[in-house]
Scaffold this motif. Structure first.
Motif, PDB file in Angstrom:
ATOM      1  N   SER A   1      19.108  28.373 -46.007  1.00 18.16           N
ATOM      2  CA  SER A   1      18.797  27.296 -45.067  1.00 18.16           C
ATOM      3  C   SER A   1      17.356  27.387 -44.570  1.00 18.16           C
ATOM      4  O   SER A   1      16.669  28.392 -44.759  1.00 18.16           O
TER       5      SER A   1
ATOM      6  N   LYS B   1      15.388  21.860 -36.057  1.00 18.04           N
ATOM      7  CA  LYS B   1      16.380  21.433 -37.044  1.00 18.04           C
ATOM      8  C   LYS B   1      16.658  22.592 -37.986  1.00 18.04           C
ATOM      9  O   LYS B   1      15.730  23.230 -38.476  1.00 18.04           O
TER      10      LYS B   1
ATOM     11  N   TYR C   1      18.690  23.157 -41.542  1.00 15.85           N
ATOM     12  CA  TYR C   1      19.254  22.316 -42.587  1.00 15.85           C
ATOM     13  C   TYR C   1      19.326  23.071 -43.909  1.00 15.85           C
ATOM     14  O   TYR C   1      18.915  24.232 -43.982  1.00 15.85           O
TER      15      TYR C   1
ATOM     16  N   SER D   1      23.700  20.717 -41.588  1.00 17.41           N
ATOM     17  CA  SER D   1      22.502  20.702 -40.736  1.00 17.41           C
ATOM     18  C   SER D   1      22.898  20.481 -39.279  1.00 17.41           C
ATOM     19  O   SER D   1      24.010  20.046 -38.988  1.00 17.41           O
TER      20      SER D   1
END
Length: 171
Positions: free
Chosen positions: A94, A112, A114, A8
């Motif tokens: 992801s 973000k 991750y 991440s």
């Protein structure tokens, strides 16, 4: 302090624009194509293409196309709350989330990515490639909203340069 890892990464930037304008930039075909993509198509769960000014919703599918890249990114909108949060499946498997927080004179944009696999190819292509890419694109969003300029390359065709995506900072 959070531990850094290859599964991440987080990118943050303050942008002097309204929360509503920033959400529009992420959550509509018209908005995301104004600073980020050459073309975006969002399709709802009934397989109907969304109007270019209509907000995306959870369950929508998307197809994204960039300038200077012939490929497409296809994914699903996992969450979209209509005001300050979006989560999508991106570079499957992801995910990317975008959180917008009003800070008074600016909005803090937190991106973000991750659930990134940690094999060598994913660490290079997704972690390294996307981390660099999102850094540029968030700066491009800020330049667009605060100064009315786009930094991404649309004049020169970089598609025939084998390592263009790794060498040019404004892909």
């Amino acid at each position: 302090m959070e531990k850094l890892s290859f599964d991440s990464f987080t990118k943050k930037i303050y942008v002097k624009a309204s929360l509503e304008k920033l959400y529009w930039c992420w959550a509509t075909t018209e908005g995301i194509s104004s600073w980020f993509l050459r073309k975006a198509v969002y399709t709802n769960e009934s397989n109907q293409v969304r109007n270019s000014r209509e907000h995306i919703q959870a369950g929508d599918s998307y197809i994204w196309e960039w300038h200077n890249w012939d490929g497409q990114e296809k994914g699903t909108v996992l969450q979209a709350n209509g005001s300050n949060f979006i989560e999508i499946l991106f570079a499957d498997p992801s995910k990317v989330s975008v959180t917008l927080e009003d800070q008074g004179t600016a909005v803090l944009v937190t991106l973000k990515q991750y659930d990134i696999p940690t094999d060598e190819k994913s660490m290079l292509d997704i972690h390294h490639g996307c981390s660099n890419g999102w850094t540029f694109w968030l700066a491009n969003l800020k330049a667009y909203l605060e100064h009315g300029v786009l930094l991404n390359e649309t004049e020169f065709d970089l598609r025939d340069i084998p390592l263009a995506g790794y060498q040019f900072v404004n892909m």
